[in-house]
Design a protein around this motif. Structure first.
Motif, mmCIF file in Angstrom:
data_model
loop_
_atom_site.group_PDB
_atom_site.id
_atom_site.type_symbol
_atom_site.label_atom_id
_atom_site.label_comp_id
_atom_site.label_asym_id
_atom_site.label_seq_id
_atom_site.Cartn_x
_atom_site.Cartn_y
_atom_site.Cartn_z
ATOM 1 N N VAL A 123 0.850 -1.190 0.000
ATOM 2 C CA VAL A 123 0.000 0.000 0.000
ATOM 3 C C VAL A 123 0.888 1.242 0.000
ATOM 4 O O VAL A 123 1.821 1.341 0.810
ATOM 5 N N PRO A 125 0.848 5.818 -1.067
ATOM 6 C CA PRO A 125 0.064 6.974 -1.528
ATOM 7 C C PRO A 125 0.347 7.261 -2.991
ATOM 8 O O PRO A 125 1.371 6.856 -3.543
ATOM 9 N N THR A 145 -2.783 1.597 -4.438
ATOM 10 C CA THR A 145 -2.534 3.030 -4.304
ATOM 11 C C THR A 145 -3.706 3.729 -3.621
ATOM 12 O O THR A 145 -4.865 3.387 -3.850
ATOM 13 N N VAL A 146 -3.366 4.722 -2.797
ATOM 14 C CA VAL A 146 -4.364 5.516 -2.078
ATOM 15 C C VAL A 146 -4.125 6.979 -2.427
ATOM 16 O O VAL A 146 -3.021 7.499 -2.201
ATOM 17 N N MET A 159 -5.169 4.851 3.977
ATOM 18 C CA MET A 159 -4.126 3.860 3.736
ATOM 19 C C MET A 159 -4.279 2.692 4.703
ATOM 20 O O MET A 159 -4.133 1.523 4.315
ATOM 21 N N VAL A 170 3.418 -1.150 3.979
ATOM 22 C CA VAL A 170 2.800 0.161 3.755
ATOM 23 C C VAL A 170 3.944 1.166 3.638
ATOM 24 O O VAL A 170 4.815 1.231 4.519
#
Length: 374
Positions: A123, A125, A145-146, A159, A170
């Motif tokens: 995970v 951004p 992706t966040v 996230m 992460v």
């Protein structure tokens, strides 16, 4: 009665056309890493496209480079023992908690290779550091992706919510490249508390030395309390060693031993090791951090100048500013280039501009004024 053994020759396996060796699907699908634009021969432009430190190496560091260059017929110290000792002292940890590599991008790749199996989720951004999707794909992982929020800040609750039983890592970029904002202490603590203890949280602190926000976390303190936290750092930015490639990770001894086991042998050259050690000497480090202070002062001047022009940009704690131009990105970047300013466009999203020499920053302010009226 047993079957008679067959004498038939198995049909040959199907192969690709002659001379065409198939690539892994993950490699075929890799997004290209786009470096910052470089000036052509004879061009007189300011290069603010790569987040480089505009200052040349210190004389003491150049002396160390010159001396080490005479020994390049020998392999470097494979484990960079003396450099690891210097970095451990610098970070306030034990040497067993530090591992180095050929820039922080290589160290990130080694971290992922240590903990990610095929199909595991990572995970991170977006938009964030463009090497993330490449490193995840090469490791065989699946990128999750966040989106960053409207202010360019990481959405850590989102996230945390994106973590599933398949998540192994992460990635937290703080300050976030290319948007600039820093993650706050309480936000990071909440994220670490929310994810399972067997999920690794990589805190990418490439721009740590430029941070002045009092709400920013002490990464080492967080790492010391949580075995599933590892810090990713570099000497490319604040220490001005971008051309020599020295990155490192700080984590638990068990995790660091695993990262070291998968690291490229002799990954940090002898010249790079000696330059880094020279840069970490007290007198040199003090002078280098004075340069960082000067760049932060320039950052403040640029940000205030842009605000006076009417710009409302993400709050940067790095050595760059971010213009979220969206679909106008390519056109604005071309205008900057025509004015003698090389910037880093991210197609469809925005433009990142590094803080450089005062004259370069003055030109940025002039170009930004024209952008306001475009």
């Amino acid at each position: 009665m047993p079957e008679e053994p067959t004498t038939e020759t198995p049909a040959p396996a199907a192969h690709a056309p002659h001379g065409h060796v198939p690539l892994r699907e993950a490699v075929d699908a890799l997004p290209p890493y786009v470096p910052g634009a470089r000036a052509g021969a004879g061009e007189r432009v300011w290069k603010l496209s790569s987040n480089e430190n505009p200052y040349p190496p210190l004389p003491s560091v150049l002396e160390a480079i010159a001396a080490a260059a005479t020994e390049t017929n020998r392999y470097p110290d494979m484990y960079a023992s003396e450099l690891v000792e210097a970095l451990a002292e610098h970070a306030g940890v034990s040497r067993e908690q530090v591992v180095v590599g050929n820039g922080s991008v290589a160290v990130l790749a080694h971290i992922l290779q240590t903990v990610v199996d095929a199909g595991d989720e990572v995970v991170f951004p977006w938009r964030s550091f463009e090497a993330y999707p490449i490193a995840v794909a090469v490791a065989g992982g699946t990128a999750v992706t966040v989106p960053v929020d409207a202010a360019g800040r990481l959405d850590l609750p989102a996230m945390a919510a994106a973590v599933t039983p398949r998540t192994r890592v992460v990635l937290v970029c703080t300050p976030n490249n290319p948007t600039g904002p820093v993650v706050h202490r309480d936000e990071l603590e909440d994220l670490v508390a929310a994810v399972p203890s067997d999920v690794l949280v990589v805190v990418d602190e490439a721009y740590l030395e430029f941070v002045r926000d009092p709400q920013a976390p002490d990464g080492v303190e967080v790492m010391n309390r949580h075995e599933n936290v590892v810090l990713l750092r570099t000497l490319s930015k604040a220490y001005g060693l971008a051309g020599l490639r020295v990155g490192y990770a700080v984590g638990s001894p068990r995790l660091v031993a695993g990262i070291r086991a998968v690291s490229t042998p002799f990954g940090v050259s002898h010249v790079a090791q000696r330059a880094a050690i020279a840069s970490l000497q007290p007198a040199a480090q003090a002078e280098l951090l004075e340069r960082v202070d000067a760049l932060v002062a320039e950052r403040t001047r640029v940000v205030e100048g842009l605000a006076a022009q009417g710009w409302e940009l993400p709050e940067t704690q790095a050595n760059f500013v971010w213009f979220p131009f969206g679909e106008a990105t390519s056109a604005r970047a071309a205008e900057a280039s025509a004015a003698g300013l090389l910037v880093r466009p991210f197609a469809g999203d925005g433009i990142r501009v590094s803080i450089g020499e005062r004259e370069a920053n003055d030109l940025l302010l002039e170009v930004a004024r024209r952008w306001r009226t475009a």
